[in-house]
Each structure stands twice: as C-alpha cells, then as structure tokens.
Design a protein around this motif. Structure first.
Motif, PDB file in Angstrom:
ATOM      1  N   LEU A 171       0.840  -1.206   0.000  1.00  0.00           N
ATOM      2  CA  LEU A 171       0.000   0.000   0.000  1.00  0.00           C
ATOM      3  C   LEU A 171       0.872   1.252   0.000  1.00  0.00           C
ATOM      4  O   LEU A 171       0.576   2.237  -0.675  1.00  0.00           O
ATOM      5  CB  LEU A 171      -0.910   0.008   1.238  1.00  0.00           C
ATOM      6  CG  LEU A 171      -2.148  -0.877   1.194  1.00  0.00           C
ATOM      7  CD1 LEU A 171      -2.881  -0.852   2.527  1.00  0.00           C
ATOM      8  CD2 LEU A 171      -3.105  -0.415   0.086  1.00  0.00           C
ATOM      9  N   GLY A 173       1.323   1.714  -3.755  1.00  0.00           N
ATOM     10  CA  GLY A 173       0.159   2.603  -3.689  1.00  0.00           C
ATOM     11  C   GLY A 173       0.599   4.065  -3.573  1.00  0.00           C
ATOM     12  O   GLY A 173       0.501   4.825  -4.529  1.00  0.00           O
ATOM     13  N   LYS A 229      -3.982   2.561  -7.298  1.00  0.00           N
ATOM     14  CA  LYS A 229      -5.140   2.834  -6.422  1.00  0.00           C
ATOM     15  C   LYS A 229      -5.223   1.835  -5.265  1.00  0.00           C
ATOM     16  O   LYS A 229      -5.092   0.625  -5.458  1.00  0.00           O
ATOM     17  CB  LYS A 229      -6.438   2.768  -7.234  1.00  0.00           C
ATOM     18  CG  LYS A 229      -6.611   3.952  -8.150  1.00  0.00           C
ATOM     19  CD  LYS A 229      -8.099   4.247  -8.362  1.00  0.00           C
ATOM     20  CE  LYS A 229      -8.329   5.613  -8.952  1.00  0.00           C
ATOM     21  NZ  LYS A 229      -7.693   5.795 -10.268  1.00  0.00           N
ATOM     22  N   LYS A 230      -5.501   2.390  -4.076  1.00  0.00           N
ATOM     23  CA  LYS A 230      -5.598   1.574  -2.861  1.00  0.00           C
ATOM     24  C   LYS A 230      -6.680   0.491  -3.009  1.00  0.00           C
ATOM     25  O   LYS A 230      -6.487  -0.652  -2.579  1.00  0.00           O
ATOM     26  CB  LYS A 230      -5.928   2.502  -1.688  1.00  0.00           C
ATOM     27  CG  LYS A 230      -6.046   1.820  -0.368  1.00  0.00           C
ATOM     28  CD  LYS A 230      -6.224   2.812   0.756  1.00  0.00           C
ATOM     29  CE  LYS A 230      -6.487   2.039   2.037  1.00  0.00           C
ATOM     30  NZ  LYS A 230      -6.699   2.928   3.178  1.00  0.00           N
ATOM     31  N   ASN A 280      -6.192  -3.467  -2.419  1.00  0.00           N
ATOM     32  CA  ASN A 280      -6.985  -4.208  -1.425  1.00  0.00           C
ATOM     33  C   ASN A 280      -7.785  -5.341  -2.069  1.00  0.00           C
ATOM     34  O   ASN A 280      -7.971  -6.399  -1.465  1.00  0.00           O
ATOM     35  CB  ASN A 280      -7.899  -3.254  -0.652  1.00  0.00           C
ATOM     36  CG  ASN A 280      -7.124  -2.514   0.418  1.00  0.00           C
ATOM     37  OD1 ASN A 280      -6.071  -2.976   0.883  1.00  0.00           O
ATOM     38  ND2 ASN A 280      -7.597  -1.347   0.818  1.00  0.00           N
ATOM     39  N   SER A 330       1.818   7.696   2.842  1.00  0.00           N
ATOM     40  CA  SER A 330       0.841   6.623   2.698  1.00  0.00           C
ATOM     41  C   SER A 330       0.846   5.715   3.937  1.00  0.00           C
ATOM     42  O   SER A 330      -0.215   5.317   4.435  1.00  0.00           O
ATOM     43  CB  SER A 330       1.154   5.837   1.435  1.00  0.00           C
ATOM     44  OG  SER A 330       0.395   4.678   1.396  1.00  0.00           O
ATOM     45  N   ASN A 352      -2.437   5.161   6.244  1.00  0.00           N
ATOM     46  CA  ASN A 352      -3.009   3.819   6.390  1.00  0.00           C
ATOM     47  C   ASN A 352      -2.982   3.305   7.824  1.00  0.00           C
ATOM     48  O   ASN A 352      -3.897   2.603   8.241  1.00  0.00           O
ATOM     49  CB  ASN A 352      -2.311   2.835   5.457  1.00  0.00           C
ATOM     50  CG  ASN A 352      -2.778   3.010   4.034  1.00  0.00           C
ATOM     51  OD1 ASN A 352      -3.975   3.036   3.767  1.00  0.00           O
ATOM     52  ND2 ASN A 352      -1.841   3.185   3.120  1.00  0.00           N
TER      53      ASN A 352
END
Ligand code: Z5A
Length: 212
Positions: free
Chosen positions: A105, A109, A115-116, A120, A172, A176
């Motif tokens: 991520l 990411g 894109k997250k 996921n 990020s 997160n």
C-alpha cells in the motif's frame, strides 16, 4: 498460553527493522515464547527469494511497469503466506515478518500511485481476511533512513528512487496506519537504544493485554 501470533514490522529503508526484529524476538523469549520464526518480504521461500532478486537487482533489463512490480510483490507474499506462515501459525509457531501488505500500500500505492482499492482487491482475492495480529510501524524521515541505508550497503533498484517517492511512501504509511487499530507507531528517528526500549515496552504491554 497465548495462541501463536503473526507480528509484522514495517517502515522505510533504514528505519531499523532488523534491530526491531531482534528486539521483538528477545522480548517474546523473555515471556517464555520460544517457538518463533523470522521471515522477510519479499522472500523467505526459494521461489519468493528468486522474485526478491528480480525486483531488487534488475536495473538494466527494462523498466518495471508499476502493476508488474505490485503483482510480483503479491506473488512472493502469497507463496510465503500459504507455504510457510499459515502452516507455522497452525503448528503454534509465532511468526515475525520484516514487511507485509502495508508495504505494498505504501510503496506501490503511495509511492507509485496504484489505487488503494485495487491493491486491497488483490489482497482479498488471494489472502482473504488474513491480517497481522500486530504491526510495529517504525516511522523515520526518508532523509534519515536513506542516509542510514546508504552507509550500510549499495542501494538497490527501489532504493535508487527519488526522495519524493519516499516522502509519498511515508505519507501513505501514516495515512493507512491511522485506520488500523492493530498497528503501533514508533518514532524511529531517535537513538537506537531509545527506539529498542520503546519497542520492547510496547510489545510487553501488548502481551499483557493478550493474557488478561
Ligand atoms: N517492497 C515494496 O516495494 N513493496 C512490498 O510489498 C514489499 C517490499 C514487501 C525490500 O528490500 C524492498 O522491497 C524495499 C521495499 C520493497 N525497498 N526499498 N527501498 P529490503 O528488505 O532489502 O529493504 P528494507 O526492508 O528497506 O531493508 P533495510 O534497508 O535493511 O531497512 P531496515 O531493515 O529497516 O534497516 P536496518 O538494516 O535495520 O538499519 C539500517 C542501518 O541503520 C543499520 O546500519 C542500522 O544499524 C542503522 N540504524 C537502525 N536504526 C538506527 C537508529 N535508530 N539510529 C541510528 N542508526 C540506526
């Protein structure tokens, strides 16, 4: 007796993950938890180690497409989780991993801009709800971490990226972990002895909660 757990260490290069992994291992042993396995990502199975080499060393063949880099990280991760980590946990072995999916991520990411939601989805597709019991995130400024890493050895392909890439990666991480109650943030800019002491006391506090 506490059921075996999956503990992950995260952070930028030079954050001190190697030191943290030794500290966590010692702290668990003091608590009489002796069945412990250390792994790293990408890596720690023969196939995943080959993927690691491919990702880290190949500067000159051709540029990696960012999605290729993400998929290789996941290929290595799935191989490790299914072949080593999940069977170990089932046998009562505690697993400490240097990096896991928070790295994807943050790097692919935050750093590369994938894109997250897509990352996921990929995670859920293959690993379902398999998540760490605890993540220790070592927060270091990229300027400090990269300086430490460059003193230690030659920089690899990812470490050659711009400072801006690592700033976005750190942002990020910070975004997160705010959403994740199972992550503990440690200030890794401080002196190594203070960082080690802080990790130890956080692990002890967490273990106490697991026993009650
Ligand atoms: N990657 C990704 O992009 N996506 C993913 O999904 C995954 C990974 C899983 C893995 O390479 C690369 O893959 C990594 C992210 C990417 N690439 N980058 N860039 P790796 O495993 O070789 O890289 P690393 O995880 O970043 O390892 P590292 O540089 O060794 O970081 P570290 O383990 O945190 O650092 P260290 O070896 O513990 O410490 C480095 C030096 O700093 C060493 O001399 C220490 O003594 C010193 N140090 C540590 N803490 C301190 C403090 N507090 N003060 C002073 N000096 C310190």
């Amino acid at each position: 007796m506490i059921k075996s757990k999956f503990i992950v260490i995260e952070g930028l290069e030079g954050a001190g993950k190697t030191n943290a992994s030794i500290c966590i291992q010692h702290t668990l042993k003091e608590y009489n938890i002796k069945n412990i396995m250390l792994v790293r990502q990408p890596g720690s199975t023969p196939i995943a180690e080959k993927i690691r080499k491919l990702i880290k060393n190949n500067f000159h063949i051709e540029d990696f497409v960012k999605e290729t880099e993400l998929l290789l990280m996941y290929a290595a991760r799935i191989q490790l989780v299914k072949k080593i980590i999940q069977p170990a946990l089932k046998k009562g072995i505690w697993v400490i991993s240097d990096r896991h999916d928070l790295s994807s991520l943050a790097y692919q990411g935050g750093g590369l801009g994938i894109k997250k939601k897509l990352i996921n989805q990929l995670k859920y597709l293959f690993l379902k709800d398999f998540i760490p019991d605890l993540t220790i995130y070592l927060d270091v400024y990229p300027e400090i971490g990269l300086k430490r890493a460059s003193k230690r050895s030659k920089l690899d392909r990812i470490e050659h990226r711009s400072l801006n890439f690592f700033k976005k990666t750190r942002e990020s991480y910070l975004k997160n972990i705010k959403l994740d109650k199972k992550t503990i943030k440690i200030n890794a800019n401080l002196d190594i002895q203070i960082v080690t002491q802080n990790i130890k006391s956080q692990i002890l506090k967490w273990l106490e909660k697991k026993i009650v």
